[in-house]
Design a protein around this motif. Structure first.
Motif, PDB file in Angstrom:
ATOM      1  N   ASP A   1       1.013   7.471  10.482  1.00  0.00           N
ATOM      2  CA  ASP A   1       1.358   7.008  11.831  1.00  0.00           C
ATOM      3  C   ASP A   1       2.721   6.319  11.837  1.00  0.00           C
TER       4      ASP A   1
ATOM      5  N   ILE B   1      -2.896   5.708   8.492  1.00  0.00           N
ATOM      6  CA  ILE B   1      -2.017   4.688   9.084  1.00  0.00           C
ATOM      7  C   ILE B   1      -0.594   4.780   8.523  1.00  0.00           C
TER       8      ILE B   1
ATOM      9  N   ARG C   1      -1.071  -3.325  10.079  1.00  0.00           N
ATOM     10  CA  ARG C   1      -1.980  -2.340  10.654  1.00  0.00           C
ATOM     11  C   ARG C   1      -3.402  -2.645  10.211  1.00  0.00           C
TER      12      ARG C   1
ATOM     13  N   VAL D   1      -6.976  -1.234   8.998  1.00  0.00           N
ATOM     14  CA  VAL D   1      -7.505  -0.063   8.314  1.00  0.00           C
ATOM     15  C   VAL D   1      -9.024  -0.174   8.313  1.00  0.00           C
TER      16      VAL D   1
END
Length: 177
Positions: free
Chosen positions: A139, A136, A21, A23
């Motif tokens: 998520d 995140i 991911r 950030v």
């Protein structure tokens, strides 16, 4: 529902590989970080007090049972010994809860190497960075228990509802006693 032979499907029960991911966070330039921020931002004109937008990649894994047990230590219960279902949450240490969720899910690589070595490491980090990581991680893990919302035009609940049963047909679900 698919039936599995647990002896043959052990990997299905694992928390899973971390997912990559992006950030993004902001950092204020200080005396301690100015040289490093000049280097990573490739901006030699930075001065103390400036704010730099940063972006990087981290890996987020599903929270394991062990990590969730650590997170549960943030909740203090008022137990009702006579009727355990009437027990109530006395307090929640939200800092410990959030820090342990980040500790248990944020990794520095796809192998799952933890980014932080302790909850104290999370506490010692910049709040902007921690908030970005938590977003995140949430998520991926759905810490807040958000419901997945579907557009009502996509589904017709009276037709697609999987829990619709005839009055004459008893439910196949067993009740817990």
């Amino acid at each position: 529902m698919a039936k599995v032979d647990f002896k043959k499907a052990k990997n299905i029960t694992k928390a899973g590989a971390p997912v990559e991911r992006d950030v993004k966070w902001s950092v204020e330039v200080t005396q301690e970080n100015i040289e490093q921020l000049k280097a990573v931002s490739e901006n030699p004109k930075l001065t103390i007090g400036d704010v730099v937008e940063l972006e990087g990649q981290v890996f987020v894994k599903r929270m394991s049972f062990k990590a969730s047990r650590e997170a549960s230590k943030a909740i203090e219960w008022d137990f009702n010994v006579q009727d355990i279902e009437k027990s109530k949450v006395k307090s929640v240490d939200s800092d410990h809860l959030q820090a342990s969720q980040i500790l248990g899910t944020i990794c520095e690589d796809s192998k799952g190497t933890p980014f932080f070595s302790s909850i104290q490491d999370v506490y010692d980090s910049d709040p902007s960075f921690i908030n970005a990581l938590y977003k995140i991680a949430d998520d991926v893990n759905n810490f807040m228990g958000k419901l997945v919302k579907k557009n009502s035009e996509e589904t017709n609940s009276s037709v697609n509802s999987s829990s619709t049963e005839s009055v004459a047909t008893p439910s196949k679900k067993q009740s817990k006693k």
